[in-house]
Design a protein around this motif. Structure first.
Motif, PDB file in Angstrom:
ATOM      1  N   THR A 110       0.813  -1.222   0.000  1.00 57.95           N
ATOM      2  CA  THR A 110       0.000   0.000   0.000  1.00 57.95           C
ATOM      3  C   THR A 110       0.838   1.260   0.000  1.00 57.95           C
ATOM      4  O   THR A 110       0.320   2.357  -0.199  1.00 57.95           O
ATOM      5  CB  THR A 110      -0.926   0.032   1.234  1.00 57.95           C
ATOM      6  N   ARG A 111       2.129   1.101   0.297  1.00 52.62           N
ATOM      7  CA  ARG A 111       3.045   2.238   0.355  1.00 52.62           C
ATOM      8  C   ARG A 111       2.627   3.244   1.416  1.00 52.62           C
ATOM      9  O   ARG A 111       2.773   4.465   1.248  1.00 52.62           O
ATOM     10  CB  ARG A 111       3.165   2.905  -1.018  1.00 52.62           C
ATOM     11  N   LEU A 112       2.101   2.749   2.511  1.00 50.14           N
ATOM     12  CA  LEU A 112       1.675   3.600   3.615  1.00 50.14           C
ATOM     13  C   LEU A 112       2.260   3.075   4.924  1.00 50.14           C
ATOM     14  O   LEU A 112       2.410   1.863   5.099  1.00 50.14           O
ATOM     15  CB  LEU A 112       0.150   3.611   3.735  1.00 50.14           C
ATOM     16  N   PRO A 113       2.574   3.963   5.872  1.00 49.87           N
ATOM     17  CA  PRO A 113       2.993   3.500   7.197  1.00 49.87           C
ATOM     18  C   PRO A 113       1.811   2.905   7.942  1.00 49.87           C
ATOM     19  O   PRO A 113       0.646   3.215   7.659  1.00 49.87           O
ATOM     20  CB  PRO A 113       3.496   4.776   7.882  1.00 49.87           C
ATOM     21  N   ILE A 114       2.096   2.061   8.919  1.00 50.55           N
ATOM     22  CA  ILE A 114       1.034   1.323   9.600  1.00 50.55           C
ATOM     23  C   ILE A 114       0.057   2.243  10.313  1.00 50.55           C
ATOM     24  O   ILE A 114      -1.131   1.961  10.381  1.00 50.55           O
ATOM     25  CB  ILE A 114       1.648   0.300  10.598  1.00 50.55           C
ATOM     26  N   GLY A 115       0.545   3.380  10.841  1.00 49.65           N
ATOM     27  CA  GLY A 115      -0.348   4.292  11.539  1.00 49.65           C
ATOM     28  C   GLY A 115      -1.430   4.843  10.638  1.00 49.65           C
ATOM     29  O   GLY A 115      -2.599   4.946  11.030  1.00 49.65           O
ATOM     30  N   ARG A 116      -1.071   5.175   9.404  1.00 50.25           N
ATOM     31  CA  ARG A 116      -2.056   5.707   8.463  1.00 50.25           C
ATOM     32  C   ARG A 116      -3.009   4.612   7.993  1.00 50.25           C
ATOM     33  O   ARG A 116      -4.199   4.873   7.742  1.00 50.25           O
ATOM     34  CB  ARG A 116      -1.343   6.368   7.291  1.00 50.25           C
ATOM     35  N   LEU A 117      -2.518   3.386   7.885  1.00 49.23           N
ATOM     36  CA  LEU A 117      -3.409   2.280   7.534  1.00 49.23           C
ATOM     37  C   LEU A 117      -4.429   2.033   8.634  1.00 49.23           C
ATOM     38  O   LEU A 117      -5.605   1.772   8.373  1.00 49.23           O
ATOM     39  CB  LEU A 117      -2.596   1.013   7.287  1.00 49.23           C
ATOM     40  N   ARG A 118      -3.988   2.089   9.889  1.00 45.31           N
ATOM     41  CA  ARG A 118      -4.893   1.856  11.016  1.00 45.31           C
ATOM     42  C   ARG A 118      -5.989   2.917  11.078  1.00 45.31           C
ATOM     43  O   ARG A 118      -7.089   2.666  11.562  1.00 45.31           O
ATOM     44  CB  ARG A 118      -4.112   1.843  12.328  1.00 45.31           C
ATOM     45  N   LEU A 119      -5.683   4.112  10.596  1.00 41.71           N
ATOM     46  CA  LEU A 119      -6.674   5.188  10.587  1.00 41.71           C
ATOM     47  C   LEU A 119      -7.628   5.074   9.403  1.00 41.71           C
ATOM     48  O   LEU A 119      -8.524   5.898   9.252  1.00 41.71           O
ATOM     49  CB  LEU A 119      -5.968   6.543  10.554  1.00 41.71           C
ATOM     50  N   GLY A 120      -7.416   4.060   8.555  1.00 41.64           N
ATOM     51  CA  GLY A 120      -8.313   3.836   7.426  1.00 41.64           C
ATOM     52  C   GLY A 120      -8.060   4.746   6.262  1.00 41.64           C
ATOM     53  O   GLY A 120      -8.966   5.018   5.462  1.00 41.64           O
ATOM     54  N   GLU A 121      -6.829   5.224   6.128  1.00 45.34           N
ATOM     55  CA  GLU A 121      -6.518   6.135   5.021  1.00 45.34           C
ATOM     56  C   GLU A 121      -6.710   5.422   3.683  1.00 45.34           C
ATOM     57  O   GLU A 121      -6.384   4.245   3.526  1.00 45.34           O
ATOM     58  CB  GLU A 121      -5.073   6.628   5.155  1.00 45.34           C
ATOM     59  N   VAL A 122      -7.213   6.167   2.720  1.00 43.01           N
ATOM     60  CA  VAL A 122      -7.448   5.621   1.388  1.00 43.01           C
ATOM     61  C   VAL A 122      -6.112   5.302   0.741  1.00 43.01           C
ATOM     62  O   VAL A 122      -5.129   6.034   0.891  1.00 43.01           O
ATOM     63  CB  VAL A 122      -8.230   6.627   0.525  1.00 43.01           C
ATOM     64  N   LEU A 123      -6.048   4.195   0.013  1.00 42.20           N
ATOM     65  CA  LEU A 123      -4.825   3.796  -0.668  1.00 42.20           C
ATOM     66  C   LEU A 123      -4.473   4.797  -1.757  1.00 42.20           C
ATOM     67  O   LEU A 123      -5.360   5.455  -2.323  1.00 42.20           O
ATOM     68  CB  LEU A 123      -5.000   2.409  -1.290  1.00 42.20           C
TER      69      LEU A 123
END
Length: 266
Positions: free
Chosen positions: A221-234
């Motif tokens: 996803t090329r995102l850090p885990i914190g942003r993934l946990r917040l439900g950030e759009v891919l």
């Protein structure tokens, strides 16, 4: 526990009783040992850090400072050296170099390993104990898992993220031994979570499974885990359809490989 001497190989030494001639050492190339070592020293253990470069110079001149969610600990003076041979045999070595440095670093800890020394590797992954056994002997090696988030923000200063701090360790054959009990007592006195495990190989795999899963998701996803946990759009270049669209097929493939029949949805 009052007779244990611990070494943290980054590089770090711990001795619960300052009158005891054998310390506990922590040898590391990562930042996790500083937090554990500072907590152990603050609780009265005799800790010597084995470090190098500007970090070693700062610890010698200004002491080691650990700050963050668990408060601040400032060790002045801080026992630190870049010469493990000057320490002599110890009771426990917390061996925390990067996994690819295991074989090259073993020669440095050899002078600290006596007939009763326990070497506990705290690397991520599952094979550090297996790589150390041919070098140090089976009796010297235990297994260990470190769970902490910390980094050097400048020489001599460690910033710990959050309050989570845990060490899990145990004999590779599942025995509960006096040396394991002694380290558990010392860790609990230092105020962080600790577990003396009868299934340390399982604990190693459990951490590895979590790391592999998180690493895969953050990479794809090329995102850090914190942003993934917040439900950030891919990102647009990595759409949800592209990432997750083939997962049902892949799950079925794994099941077929394991000779397991996929359950149909009703």
């Amino acid at each position: 526990a009052q007779n244990a001497k611990i070494s943290l190989f980054q590089q770090l030494l711990v001795r619960p009783d300052r009158n005891d001639p054998k310390p506990l050492i922590l040898y590391h190339g990562r930042r996790c040992p500083d937090g554990f070592g500072a907590a152990l020293a603050h609780a009265g253990a005799d800790v010597t850090f084995i470090a190098r470069g500007t970090h070693l110079a700062a610890m010698r001149s200004e002491g080691l400072k650990v700050q963050g969610g668990r408060g601040e600990t400032h060790l002045v003076p801080t026992q630190a050296t870049d010469d493990p041979a000057s320490v002599g045999p110890v009771d426990i070595v917390l061996f925390c170099v990067k996994l690819w440095d295991v074989e090259s670093a073993w020669a440095h800890i050899r002078p600290m390993v006596g007939p009763d020394t326990a070497v506990i590797p705290l690397q991520n992954g599952i094979d550090a104990p297996d790589r150390l056994i041919p070098i140090l002997g089976r009796d010297a090696v235990m297994g260990g898992v470190a769970q902490i988030s910390a980094s050097i923000i400048k020489p001599g200063v460690i910033n710990q993220v959050g309050t989570f701090m845990r060490m899990i360790f145990g004999e590779l054959d599942g025995r509960i031994t006096p040396r394991g009990k002694a380290l558990l007592e010392l860790c609990l006195k230092a105020g962080f979570d600790a577990t003396l495990s009868e299934a340390i190989n399982t604990e190693l795999w459990m951490k590895f499974i979590g790391l592999a899963t998180n690493a895969g998701m953050t990479a794809v996803t090329r995102l850090p885990i914190g942003r993934l946990r917040l439900g950030e759009v891919l990102p647009r270049s990595c759409s949800g359809v592209a990432v997750f669209g083939s997962m049902p097929w892949e799950v079925s493939t794994v099941r077929r490989t394991l000779s397991a029949r996929p359950r149909s949805r009703s």
